[in-house]
Motif scaffolding. Sequence first.
Motif, short mmCIF file in Angstrom:
data_model
loop_
_atom_site.label_atom_id
_atom_site.label_comp_id
_atom_site.label_asym_id
_atom_site.label_seq_id
_atom_site.Cartn_x
_atom_site.Cartn_y
_atom_site.Cartn_z
N UNK A 20 0.82 -1.21 0.00
CA UNK A 20 0.00 0.00 0.00
C UNK A 20 0.86 1.26 0.00
N UNK A 21 1.92 1.27 0.77
CA UNK A 21 2.83 2.43 0.80
C UNK A 21 3.49 2.60 -0.56
N UNK A 22 3.93 1.49 -1.15
CA UNK A 22 4.57 1.54 -2.47
C UNK A 22 3.58 2.06 -3.51
N UNK A 23 2.35 1.59 -3.50
CA UNK A 23 1.35 2.02 -4.47
C UNK A 23 1.03 3.50 -4.28
N UNK A 24 0.97 3.97 -3.05
CA UNK A 24 0.71 5.39 -2.78
C UNK A 24 1.79 6.27 -3.40
N UNK A 25 3.05 5.93 -3.14
CA UNK A 25 4.14 6.74 -3.69
C UNK A 25 4.23 6.60 -5.20
N UNK A 26 3.97 5.43 -5.73
CA UNK A 26 4.03 5.24 -7.18
C UNK A 26 2.98 6.11 -7.88
N UNK A 27 1.77 6.09 -7.35
CA UNK A 27 0.71 6.88 -7.99
C UNK A 27 0.93 8.38 -7.84
N UNK A 28 1.47 8.81 -6.72
CA UNK A 28 1.73 10.25 -6.54
C UNK A 28 2.91 10.73 -7.38
N UNK A 29 3.92 9.94 -7.54
CA UNK A 29 5.10 10.38 -8.28
C UNK A 29 4.95 10.16 -9.78
N UNK A 30 4.12 9.26 -10.20
CA UNK A 30 3.97 9.02 -11.65
C UNK A 30 3.05 10.02 -12.30
N UNK A 31 2.29 10.77 -11.56
CA UNK A 31 1.36 11.76 -12.14
C UNK A 31 1.89 13.19 -11.99
N UNK A 32 3.19 13.35 -12.02
CA UNK A 32 3.76 14.70 -11.94
C UNK A 32 3.42 15.48 -13.22
N UNK A 33 3.16 16.73 -13.03
CA UNK A 33 2.86 17.61 -14.17
C UNK A 33 4.11 18.40 -14.49
N UNK A 34 4.43 18.42 -15.73
CA UNK A 34 5.62 19.16 -16.17
C UNK A 34 5.28 20.66 -16.21
N UNK A 35 5.83 21.41 -15.29
CA UNK A 35 5.54 22.83 -15.20
C UNK A 35 6.43 23.69 -16.07
N UNK A 36 7.49 23.15 -16.64
CA UNK A 36 8.39 23.91 -17.48
C UNK A 36 7.87 23.94 -18.92
N UNK A 37 7.03 24.88 -19.18
CA UNK A 37 6.49 25.01 -20.53
C UNK A 37 7.20 26.19 -21.17
N UNK A 38 8.02 25.93 -22.16
CA UNK A 38 8.76 27.01 -22.84
C UNK A 38 8.16 27.38 -24.14
#
Length: 82
Positions: free
Chosen positions: A64-82
């Motif tokens: 459960x801890x692994x799944x929580x971190x995997x889902x939170x880190x895999x849905x990062x939004x790329x904020x560097x829009x050039x």
Amino acid sequence: MGRKDACATSLPVDQYRKQIGKQDYKKTKSALKATRLKADAKKNSSAFKDAFLVIAAILFFVFCVYAFFYLNLSTEIDLDVD
């Protein structure tokens, strides 16, 4: 005179216990040994079952801890829009 009559009559509980003792004595030693081994195996298997349940609970928690971190880190939004 009254003593013989008093000793001759026994309580129904005592008679019942004697009957149970006779029935248990009629069993062979191998049957009694098998019954004892079965009871011991049942008592010992509960320890293995408890250990298995504890290990399964720990693994479930880690998953459960692994799944929580995997889902939170895999849905990062790329904020560097050039």
